[in-house]
Design a protein around this motif. Sequence first.
Motif, PDB file in Angstrom:
ATOM      1  N   ASP A   1     138.713  22.240  85.209  1.00 43.51           N
ATOM      2  CA  ASP A   1     137.342  22.573  85.119  1.00 43.51           C
ATOM      3  C   ASP A   1     137.281  22.381  86.708  1.00 43.51           C
ATOM      4  OD1 ASP A   1     134.783  22.217  85.231  1.00 43.51           O
ATOM      5  OD2 ASP A   1     135.207  20.294  83.408  1.00 43.51           O
ATOM      6  N   ALA A   2     136.779  23.044  87.302  1.00 45.11           N
ATOM      7  CA  ALA A   2     136.027  22.476  89.056  1.00 45.11           C
ATOM      8  C   ALA A   2     134.922  21.918  89.150  1.00 45.11           C
ATOM      9  CB  ALA A   2     136.160  24.254  89.582  1.00 45.11           C
ATOM     10  N   SER A   3     134.609  21.748  88.164  1.00 44.88           N
ATOM     11  CA  SER A   3     132.708  20.641  88.279  1.00 44.88           C
ATOM     12  C   SER A   3     133.283  19.697  88.216  1.00 44.88           C
ATOM     13  CB  SER A   3     131.629  21.560  87.789  1.00 44.88           C
ATOM     14  OG  SER A   3     132.364  21.770  85.733  1.00 44.88           O
ATOM     15  N   ALA A   4     134.436  19.356  87.716  1.00 43.91           N
ATOM     16  CA  ALA A   4     135.121  17.950  87.067  1.00 43.91           C
ATOM     17  C   ALA A   4     134.133  16.780  87.775  1.00 43.91           C
ATOM     18  CB  ALA A   4     136.578  17.880  86.677  1.00 43.91           C
ATOM     19  N   THR A   5     134.017  15.507  87.695  1.00 43.59           N
ATOM     20  CA  THR A   5     133.985  15.024  88.073  1.00 43.59           C
ATOM     21  C   THR A   5     134.495  13.903  88.315  1.00 43.59           C
ATOM     22  OG1 THR A   5     131.358  15.672  88.475  1.00 43.59           O
ATOM     23  CG2 THR A   5     131.942  12.732  89.434  1.00 43.59           C
ATOM     24  N   VAL A   6     135.793  12.853  89.118  1.00 45.62           N
ATOM     25  CA  VAL A   6     136.703  12.278  89.116  1.00 45.62           C
ATOM     26  C   VAL A   6     136.624  10.920  89.966  1.00 45.62           C
ATOM     27  CG1 VAL A   6     139.237  11.894  89.399  1.00 45.62           C
ATOM     28  CG2 VAL A   6     137.810  13.671  88.392  1.00 45.62           C
ATOM     29  N   ILE A   7     136.263   9.911  89.694  1.00 43.93           N
ATOM     30  CA  ILE A   7     136.277   8.631  91.051  1.00 43.93           C
ATOM     31  C   ILE A   7     137.453   8.057  91.012  1.00 43.93           C
ATOM     32  CG2 ILE A   7     136.038   6.511  92.134  1.00 43.93           C
ATOM     33  CD1 ILE A   7     133.120   7.500  90.564  1.00 43.93           C
TER      34      ILE A   7
ATOM     35  N   ASP B   1     131.246  12.813  81.435  1.00 45.67           N
ATOM     36  CA  ASP B   1     130.353  13.176  82.611  1.00 45.67           C
ATOM     37  C   ASP B   1     131.037  13.376  84.093  1.00 45.67           C
ATOM     38  OD1 ASP B   1     128.503  14.265  81.456  1.00 45.67           O
ATOM     39  OD2 ASP B   1     128.627  12.240  80.457  1.00 45.67           O
ATOM     40  N   LEU B   2     132.175  11.635  83.567  1.00 46.27           N
ATOM     41  CA  LEU B   2     133.343  10.824  84.636  1.00 46.27           C
ATOM     42  C   LEU B   2     134.060  11.166  84.209  1.00 46.27           C
ATOM     43  CD1 LEU B   2     132.902  10.207  87.569  1.00 46.27           C
ATOM     44  CD2 LEU B   2     131.874   8.135  86.816  1.00 46.27           C
ATOM     45  N   VAL B   3     135.366  10.758  85.446  1.00 46.39           N
ATOM     46  CA  VAL B   3     136.347  10.102  84.961  1.00 46.39           C
ATOM     47  C   VAL B   3     136.621   9.059  86.011  1.00 46.39           C
ATOM     48  CG1 VAL B   3     139.150  11.061  85.249  1.00 46.39           C
ATOM     49  CG2 VAL B   3     137.584  12.484  84.475  1.00 46.39           C
ATOM     50  N   LEU B   4     136.890   8.177  85.892  1.00 42.19           N
ATOM     51  CA  LEU B   4     137.198   6.985  86.834  1.00 42.19           C
ATOM     52  C   LEU B   4     139.166   6.905  86.208  1.00 42.19           C
ATOM     53  CD1 LEU B   4     135.408   4.337  85.755  1.00 42.19           C
ATOM     54  CD2 LEU B   4     134.854   5.538  88.284  1.00 42.19           C
ATOM     55  N   MET B   5     139.831   7.002  87.773  1.00 42.07           N
ATOM     56  CA  MET B   5     141.332   7.132  87.116  1.00 42.07           C
ATOM     57  C   MET B   5     141.996   6.787  88.060  1.00 42.07           C
ATOM     58  SD  MET B   5     143.661  10.343  86.554  1.00 42.07           S
ATOM     59  CE  MET B   5     142.438  11.326  86.585  1.00 42.07           C
ATOM     60  N   ASP B   6     143.294   5.539  88.133  1.00 39.73           N
ATOM     61  CA  ASP B   6     144.264   5.375  88.746  1.00 39.73           C
ATOM     62  C   ASP B   6     145.003   6.200  89.357  1.00 39.73           C
ATOM     63  OD1 ASP B   6     145.494   3.176  89.725  1.00 39.73           O
ATOM     64  OD2 ASP B   6     146.928   2.739  88.665  1.00 39.73           O
ATOM     65  N   ILE B   7     145.723   5.407  90.563  1.00 35.65           N
ATOM     66  CA  ILE B   7     146.665   6.161  91.103  1.00 35.65           C
ATOM     67  C   ILE B   7     147.482   6.305  91.074  1.00 35.65           C
ATOM     68  CG2 ILE B   7     147.405   7.439  93.622  1.00 35.65           C
ATOM     69  CD1 ILE B   7     144.876   7.178  95.193  1.00 35.65           C
TER      70      ILE B   7
END
Length: 120
Positions: free
Chosen positions: A73-79, A49-55
Amino acid sequence: MAKNILICDDAAFMRMMIKDILTKNGYNVAGEAENGAKAVEKYSELKPDLVLMDITMPEMDGIQALKKIKAADASATVIMCSAMGQQAMVIESIQAGAKDFIVKPFQADRVLEAVKKVIG
């Protein structure tokens, strides 16, 4: 139902810290990735449902991984997550489709606030 979250950070300690914050607050950590390439792989496998991504990560940085995930996946949710002083990267990640941005060192309440805002 608990929301599934994928944590992507090259530092095992950071992944552990985030996982701890999330699981204590009722979220499910579906998987972890230690670099951008693995993050893209895990995303298509787990569909979280969500990705927490380090830069800043080896092999593929978080911004490249974000772009690949959003392309698939255009609907991907990433923080995105990053250390202080990377404003240009913050702007680039928001333009690439990131929903929010968390600065390290993490404050548990800030992490939860961002996650709740984005996926409830």
